[in-house]
Write a protein that holds these residues in place. Structure first.
Motif, mmCIF file in Angstrom:
data_model
loop_
_atom_site.group_PDB
_atom_site.id
_atom_site.type_symbol
_atom_site.label_atom_id
_atom_site.label_comp_id
_atom_site.label_asym_id
_atom_site.label_seq_id
_atom_site.Cartn_x
_atom_site.Cartn_y
_atom_site.Cartn_z
ATOM 1 N N LEU A 352 0.921 -1.149 0.071
ATOM 2 C CA LEU A 352 -0.022 -0.139 0.013
ATOM 3 C C LEU A 352 0.688 1.140 -0.032
ATOM 4 N N LEU A 353 1.932 1.269 0.810
ATOM 5 C CA LEU A 353 3.025 2.528 0.770
ATOM 6 C C LEU A 353 3.899 2.346 -0.141
ATOM 7 N N GLY A 354 4.044 1.491 -1.087
ATOM 8 C CA GLY A 354 4.566 1.450 -2.371
ATOM 9 C C GLY A 354 3.865 1.522 -3.443
ATOM 10 N N GLY A 355 2.656 1.571 -3.439
ATOM 11 C CA GLY A 355 1.888 2.075 -4.477
ATOM 12 C C GLY A 355 1.510 0.957 -5.299
ATOM 13 N N GLY A 356 1.259 -0.361 -4.794
ATOM 14 C CA GLY A 356 1.087 -1.697 -5.481
ATOM 15 C C GLY A 356 -0.396 -1.447 -6.413
ATOM 16 N N ASP A 357 -0.569 -2.500 -6.814
ATOM 17 C CA ASP A 357 -1.827 -2.869 -7.560
ATOM 18 C C ASP A 357 -3.090 -2.567 -6.664
ATOM 19 N N SER A 358 -3.823 -1.700 -6.871
ATOM 20 C CA SER A 358 -5.114 -1.183 -6.345
ATOM 21 C C SER A 358 -6.140 -2.358 -6.246
ATOM 22 N N ALA A 359 -6.667 -2.968 -7.108
ATOM 23 C CA ALA A 359 -7.411 -4.049 -7.168
ATOM 24 C C ALA A 359 -6.902 -5.286 -6.365
ATOM 25 N N GLY A 360 -5.654 -5.551 -6.631
ATOM 26 C CA GLY A 360 -4.985 -6.702 -5.881
ATOM 27 C C GLY A 360 -5.008 -6.356 -4.327
ATOM 28 N N LEU A 361 -4.656 -5.131 -4.085
ATOM 29 C CA LEU A 361 -4.446 -4.581 -2.569
ATOM 30 C C LEU A 361 -5.797 -4.773 -1.984
ATOM 31 N N GLY A 362 -6.848 -4.353 -2.623
ATOM 32 C CA GLY A 362 -8.272 -4.177 -1.972
ATOM 33 C C GLY A 362 -8.735 -5.785 -1.474
ATOM 34 N N ALA A 363 -8.515 -6.539 -2.658
ATOM 35 C CA ALA A 363 -8.725 -7.941 -2.483
ATOM 36 C C ALA A 363 -8.087 -8.733 -1.195
ATOM 37 N N ARG A 364 -6.929 -8.554 -1.206
ATOM 38 C CA ARG A 364 -6.121 -8.935 -0.238
ATOM 39 C C ARG A 364 -6.462 -8.415 1.324
ATOM 40 N N ALA A 365 -6.610 -7.166 1.227
ATOM 41 C CA ALA A 365 -7.241 -6.450 2.716
ATOM 42 C C ALA A 365 -8.550 -7.117 2.956
ATOM 43 N N GLU A 366 -9.367 -7.431 1.869
ATOM 44 C CA GLU A 366 -10.603 -7.923 2.084
ATOM 45 C C GLU A 366 -10.404 -9.492 2.794
ATOM 46 N N SER A 367 -9.686 -9.891 2.130
ATOM 47 C CA SER A 367 -9.579 -11.534 2.667
ATOM 48 C C SER A 367 -9.253 -11.603 4.074
ATOM 49 N N LEU A 368 -8.376 -10.407 4.645
ATOM 50 C CA LEU A 368 -8.078 -10.416 5.976
ATOM 51 C C LEU A 368 -8.887 -9.708 6.897
ATOM 52 N N GLY A 369 -10.163 -9.459 6.233
ATOM 53 C CA GLY A 369 -11.277 -8.565 7.113
ATOM 54 C C GLY A 369 -11.120 -7.381 7.061
ATOM 55 N N HIS A 370 -10.570 -6.721 5.951
ATOM 56 C CA HIS A 370 -10.468 -5.001 6.303
ATOM 57 C C HIS A 370 -11.054 -4.460 4.690
ATOM 58 N N ASP A 371 -11.782 -3.413 5.013
ATOM 59 C CA ASP A 371 -12.363 -3.024 3.737
ATOM 60 C C ASP A 371 -11.663 -1.703 3.431
ATOM 61 N N LEU A 372 -10.822 -1.493 2.469
ATOM 62 C CA LEU A 372 -10.010 -0.282 2.383
ATOM 63 C C LEU A 372 -10.656 0.632 1.324
ATOM 64 N N THR A 373 -11.893 0.461 0.979
ATOM 65 C CA THR A 373 -12.542 1.282 0.264
ATOM 66 C C THR A 373 -13.244 2.388 0.950
ATOM 67 N N ARG A 374 -13.196 2.233 2.363
ATOM 68 C CA ARG A 374 -13.754 3.168 3.061
ATOM 69 C C ARG A 374 -12.847 4.005 3.769
ATOM 70 N N PRO A 375 -12.968 5.449 4.128
ATOM 71 C CA PRO A 375 -11.855 6.395 4.692
ATOM 72 C C PRO A 375 -11.302 5.420 6.055
ATOM 73 N N HIS A 376 -10.088 5.830 6.121
ATOM 74 C CA HIS A 376 -9.070 5.332 7.179
ATOM 75 C C HIS A 376 -8.172 6.514 7.592
ATOM 76 N N SER A 377 -8.041 6.711 8.902
ATOM 77 C CA SER A 377 -7.010 7.491 9.485
ATOM 78 C C SER A 377 -5.858 6.550 9.906
ATOM 79 N N VAL A 378 -4.377 7.368 9.650
ATOM 80 C CA VAL A 378 -3.323 6.498 9.813
ATOM 81 C C VAL A 378 -2.789 6.901 11.311
ATOM 82 N N LEU A 379 -2.881 6.025 12.154
ATOM 83 C CA LEU A 379 -2.438 5.926 13.530
ATOM 84 C C LEU A 379 -1.050 5.434 13.287
ATOM 85 N N VAL A 380 0.053 6.137 14.077
ATOM 86 C CA VAL A 380 1.617 5.513 14.052
ATOM 87 C C VAL A 380 1.888 5.920 15.739
ATOM 88 N N VAL A 381 2.279 4.653 16.129
ATOM 89 C CA VAL A 381 2.721 4.464 17.650
ATOM 90 C C VAL A 381 4.202 4.004 17.815
#
Length: 639
Positions: A352-381
């Motif tokens: 995601l940070l390296g600018g990979g394939d959007s469609a493939g990233l969305g599918a991979r994230a969805e398989s892990l239970g995450h919907d990247l089509t909705r807005p997300h804030s980035v938290l860094v700790v």
């Protein structure tokens, strides 16, 4: 003596012997039996006193163990002060010692006339004893002691008299042997009863141990989880059980008879370093005991049990130890699964940070239970390092703890946030526009929990901007990471920040291309860096400290531990090298901006991090980043 008189005498002796035999059959305790033998001897012979002396276990001395007619004082003083010895010496030549050694009676008609009785003559005279006869007491043909009879007047002991005493002594020996056998038999029976009770108790303990092993092993085999371990232990101990992580957050809570432990005091109960991994012990928090759950050298959880340690039996303690081991296995199983999931999420974040394939990233994230089509804030700790040493990496255990804390925070929210790590950073993509905690609240919750879990350490968190498209995440992460590094560098640790909190620094961080910042910083500060490298001086650190100390020469000198004149000389050299007067407000602003640009480029990308376009930073950027490192190192040395 008439026949009738002889018959009476025989009946009297038989009655006396029968009394002794009856006492043995009763049975009578040994001291009472010995007193009875002495009394019978007096009654049958008409003697004023008699005593039964027994050899000690080592056969070193004879001890008056039963008596009749002898005063208590006489018995005590003979036993303590005038001990009748069986070896050699002045106390081993008396009649009792000789009768024991020879197994033959020894009689003294007049104690005052026999030198062998001299050690006891004074004592005997005080109590009025003038004659004595000592008859060996045989048990199985071996002497066990003597029967001593005393007369208050001078008396000749005739053969018939001694024969009767021998008969009485023989009967007493049989009685003594029988009594000893009975005592040994009684002790044997007592020992067997105790052994039987012990075996019964051990059988019960083995059954309970088998139950403990069976129940907890079943939990481990079926991977029942931490809650199943707590439930099993609560049943075994008949007490409520709570499992909490090192920060005090509950992982499982098992009731007993409807009673649950309150996690609130547990969450605030801090352990010292020694207590953290100490064995089962009483807690200072109410009526509770606690035991560590350890993986390697790392404390991963604690068991909290109602009651005190003194109320637990050995098997109960074994159950707690066994439960801690199984609980550790369950947490290890969970950790392994989470680490695999974190690794997969880390791969998604990397692409995601390296600018990979959007469609493939969305599918991979969805398989892990995450919907990247909705807005997300980035938290860094990130864990804070002592003295703002941001270049030192956080320990793996710190990153793992922070990941666990972030995961616990995220598990209570839906849609599911993405939690993973990026080097020393914990990154959370927090879904926006849904009920529940806001991104800033989640970041603050993670930071506060980290303060309890890092063993006295702290962590800092930054809330980055909200990302709408997948292409937004790279810059949002870079800006949030740079903001966190700047906050730690400037000593603003153990807090939750946003990019706007950094003011001008925040604005500079949001520039997409750092090349202009690098060129600007190099144009102002490069002469100072080159001079420091050639002369091994600290002009950059001096100038930075001078600005931080409000342009006060004295405070700068104190901060750098040098003389004020040295600071003045360095400042004049700085003005010569960069061609400005530091008293000029415009020039001063110019220098401050250069330092801010240098901090931003060093914190946002670092000396080895790629630029936003994927390529390495130009040489100027690397030089400015190394300049930041030198400045930090100089300040580390001065402190």
């Amino acid at each position: 003596m008439t026949t009738e008189t002889r018959h009476d005498e025989v009946r009297r002796w038989l009655a006396g012997v029968g009394t002794i035999a009856a006492a043995v059959n009763a049975p009578v305790e040994l001291p009472a039996l010995l007193d009875l033998i002495a009394r019978t001897a007096c009654e049958l012979t008409g003697y004023e006193a008699a005593g039964v002396l027994l050899a000690d276990d080592a056969e070193h001395a004879l001890v008056i163990s039963g008596a009749h007619g002898l005063t208590t004082e006489y018995v005590a003083r003979v036993n303590a002060e005038h001990t009748i010895e069986l070896g050699s010496g002045p106390l081993s030549s008396g009649p009792s010692s000789r009768a024991f050694r020879t197994a033959e009676p020894v009689a003294i008609s007049d104690l005052a006339a026999d030198p062998s009785f001299d050690p006891w003559a004074g004592l005997a005279r005080e109590h009025g004893y003038r004659a004595i006869v000592a008859v060996p007491l045989l048990v199985g043909s071996r002497p066990a002691g003597t029967v001593n009879c005393y007369r208050t007047g001078v008396h000749h002991f005739g053969p018939d008299e001694i024969d009767l005493l021998k008969t009485l002594a023989n009967q007493a020996g049989i009685a003594l042997e029988t009594a000893r056998l009975r005592d040994r038999e009684r002790r044997t029976i007592d020992d067997l009863e105790q052994l039987n009770q012990s075996l019964t108790a051990q059988h019960r303990l083995l059954e309970q141990a088998e139950q403990i092993h069976r129940e907890l092993t079943a939990v481990a085999l079926r991977a029942g989880g931490v809650q199943a371990v707590a439930d099993a232990l609560a049943r075994l101990l008949a007490r409520p059980v709570l499992v909490a992580d090192p920060a005090g957050q509950p992982l499982a809570n098992a009731q007993h008879r409807g009673v649950l432990l309150d996690p609130a005091p547990i969450a605030t109960a801090g352990d010292t370093a020694e207590e953290a991994t100490s064995p089962l012990r009483d807690s200072t928090t109410g009526e509770l005991m606690t035991a560590p759950v350890v993986l390697g050298d790392e404390l991963v959880a604690r068991l909290w049990i109602a009651g005190r340690v003194s109320g637990l039996g050995p098997l109960d303690r074994r159950a707690v130890e066994h439960a801690a081991v199984v609980c550790g296995l369950e947490l290890l199983r969970q950790r392994t699964a989470l680490e695999v999931e974190w690794r997969l999420r880390g791969d998604v974040l990397s692409d995601l940070l390296g600018g990979g394939d959007s469609a493939g990233l969305g599918a991979r994230a969805e398989s892990l239970g995450h919907d990247l089509t909705r807005p997300h804030s980035v938290l860094v700790v990130k864990a804070d390092r002592p003295g703002g040493q941001v270049q030192q990496g956080a320990g793996p255990s710190d990153v793992r703890r922070l990941l666990g804390i972030a995961q616990v925070t995220a598990d209570g929210s839906g849609p599911r946030p993405l939690v993973t790590s990026w080097g020393d950073y914990v990154v959370v993509l927090w879904p926006e526009g849904r009920p529940g905690p806001r991104a800033a609240d989640a970041a603050e919750a993670i930071r506060q929990a980290a303060q309890r879990a890092l063993g006295g350490g702290t962590a800092s968190a930054v809330v980055g901007r909200c990302c709408i498209a997948l292409s937004d995440y790279a810059s949002a992460f870079r800006i949030a990471r740079g903001a966190l590094e700047l906050a730690q560098l400037r000593g603003r640790t153990n807090r939750t920040s946003t990019v706007p909190d950094l003011g001008v620094y925040g604005l500079l961080l949001q520039l997409e291309d750092p090349r202009e910042l690098v060129r600007f910083a190099d144009g102002v500060l490069a002469p100072l860096h080159h001079y420091d490298e050639r002369k091994d001086l600290s002009l950059v650190a001096t100038l930075r400290t001078y600005l931080e100390q409000g342009m006060s020469t004295s405070r700068t000198a104190a901060a750098l531990f040098v003389h004020p004149n040295t600071v003045g000389l360095r400042l004049r050299r700085i003005e010569e090298l960069i061609g400005v007067r530091l008293a000029d407000p415009g020039a001063l602003l110019h220098v401050k901006a250069a330092f801010m640009a240098e901090d931003v480029t060093g914190s946002a990308w670092g000396s080895s991090s790629p630029a936003p376009d994927g390529g390495p930073l130009p040489g100027a950027a690397r030089a400015s980043a190394s300049g930041v490192d030198r400045a930090r190192g100089e300040r580390g040395r001065k402190t």
